[in-house]
Design a protein around this motif. Structure first.
Motif, PDB file in Angstrom:
ATOM      1  N   PRO A   6       0.819  -1.218   0.000  1.00  0.00           N
ATOM      2  CA  PRO A   6       0.000   0.000   0.000  1.00  0.00           C
ATOM      3  C   PRO A   6       0.854   1.270   0.000  1.00  0.00           C
ATOM      4  CG  PRO A   6      -0.747  -1.557   1.660  1.00  0.00           C
ATOM      5  CD  PRO A   6       0.558  -2.083   1.141  1.00  0.00           C
ATOM      6  N   ILE A   7       0.401   2.276  -0.735  1.00  0.00           N
ATOM      7  CA  ILE A   7       1.114   3.552  -0.850  1.00  0.00           C
ATOM      8  C   ILE A   7       0.433   4.573   0.060  1.00  0.00           C
ATOM      9  CG2 ILE A   7       1.793   5.396  -2.437  1.00  0.00           C
ATOM     10  CD1 ILE A   7       1.446   3.213  -4.698  1.00  0.00           C
ATOM     11  N   PRO A   8       1.168   5.146   1.031  1.00  0.00           N
ATOM     12  CA  PRO A   8       0.562   6.156   1.913  1.00  0.00           C
ATOM     13  C   PRO A   8       0.166   7.411   1.136  1.00  0.00           C
ATOM     14  CG  PRO A   8       2.667   5.375   2.789  1.00  0.00           C
ATOM     15  CD  PRO A   8       2.544   4.853   1.390  1.00  0.00           C
ATOM     16  N   HIS A  98      -4.969   8.321   7.953  1.00  0.00           N
ATOM     17  CA  HIS A  98      -4.020   7.213   7.759  1.00  0.00           C
ATOM     18  C   HIS A  98      -4.420   6.388   6.541  1.00  0.00           C
ATOM     19  CE1 HIS A  98      -2.594   8.355  11.709  1.00  0.00           C
ATOM     20  NE2 HIS A  98      -3.825   8.225  12.166  1.00  0.00           N
ATOM     21  N   THR A 100      -4.184   4.756   2.623  1.00  0.00           N
ATOM     22  CA  THR A 100      -3.284   4.161   1.639  1.00  0.00           C
ATOM     23  C   THR A 100      -4.085   3.837   0.384  1.00  0.00           C
ATOM     24  OG1 THR A 100      -3.646   1.872   2.363  1.00  0.00           O
ATOM     25  CG2 THR A 100      -1.813   3.080   3.405  1.00  0.00           C
ATOM     26  N   THR A 102      -3.798   1.108  -3.039  1.00  0.00           N
ATOM     27  CA  THR A 102      -3.101  -0.015  -3.648  1.00  0.00           C
ATOM     28  C   THR A 102      -3.616  -0.144  -5.073  1.00  0.00           C
ATOM     29  OG1 THR A 102      -2.973  -1.126  -1.503  1.00  0.00           O
ATOM     30  CG2 THR A 102      -2.608  -2.483  -3.472  1.00  0.00           C
ATOM     31  N   TYR A 113      -7.887   1.331  -8.044  1.00  0.00           N
ATOM     32  CA  TYR A 113      -7.218   1.552  -6.767  1.00  0.00           C
ATOM     33  C   TYR A 113      -8.091   1.067  -5.622  1.00  0.00           C
ATOM     34  CZ  TYR A 113      -4.235   4.572  -9.520  1.00  0.00           C
ATOM     35  OH  TYR A 113      -3.385   5.053 -10.475  1.00  0.00           O
TER      36      TYR A 113
END
Length: 137
Positions: A6-8, A98, A100, A102, A113
């Protein structure tokens, strides 16, 4: 490649025009572990937390109707509670913390996504005005 998993991202990166709840918070079903008589709730592969989802409408006016509604998955040990709706409005604005994303290839072969968050909160309108006021000074 340095990016794996996962990309923050920030809420403002994903929903720069805000977003609004358009359905109920529901448990995400683990299709591999569930049976017809015994549903099993999905757990996040990285954290092991239970996975919930809520459909939201993106506030971006440039999106086509089919692109406006997305599901945001929320990782939480208990079912998240949406913020209170705005009095006199059919829409409940919401923000997520918080977050993310993906990326994945969906069934039609297009890039899509998966959006995940750890918290669902009421919008922080006062904080945005304060930051804008300080930036302008």
């Amino acid at each position: 490649m340095a990016l794996q998993g996962p990309i923050p991202v920030t809420f403002a990166m994903v929903f720069p025009h805000g977003c609004y709840i358009v359905g109920d918070v529901e448990a995400v079903k683990d299709f591999d572990a569930s049976t017809e008589k015994r549903p099993v709730q999905a757990r996040d592969k990285q954290s092991g937390e239970l996975v919930w989802q809520v459909p939201v409408m993106d506030g971006d006016p440039s999106l086509k109707a089919a692109q406006k509604t997305v599901a945001v998955k929320i990782l939480s040990p208990i079912q998240p509670t949406p913020p209170a709706p705005l009095p006199g409005s059919p829409f409940t604005p919401v923000e997520f913390d918080h977050m993310t994303v993906t990326p994945y290839v969906n069934q039609s072969g297009r890039l899509a996504y998966s959006i995940k968050a750890r918290e669902m909160v009421a919008p922080r309108l006062a904080a945005k005005h304060t930051a804008t006021s300080k930036d302008a000074a």
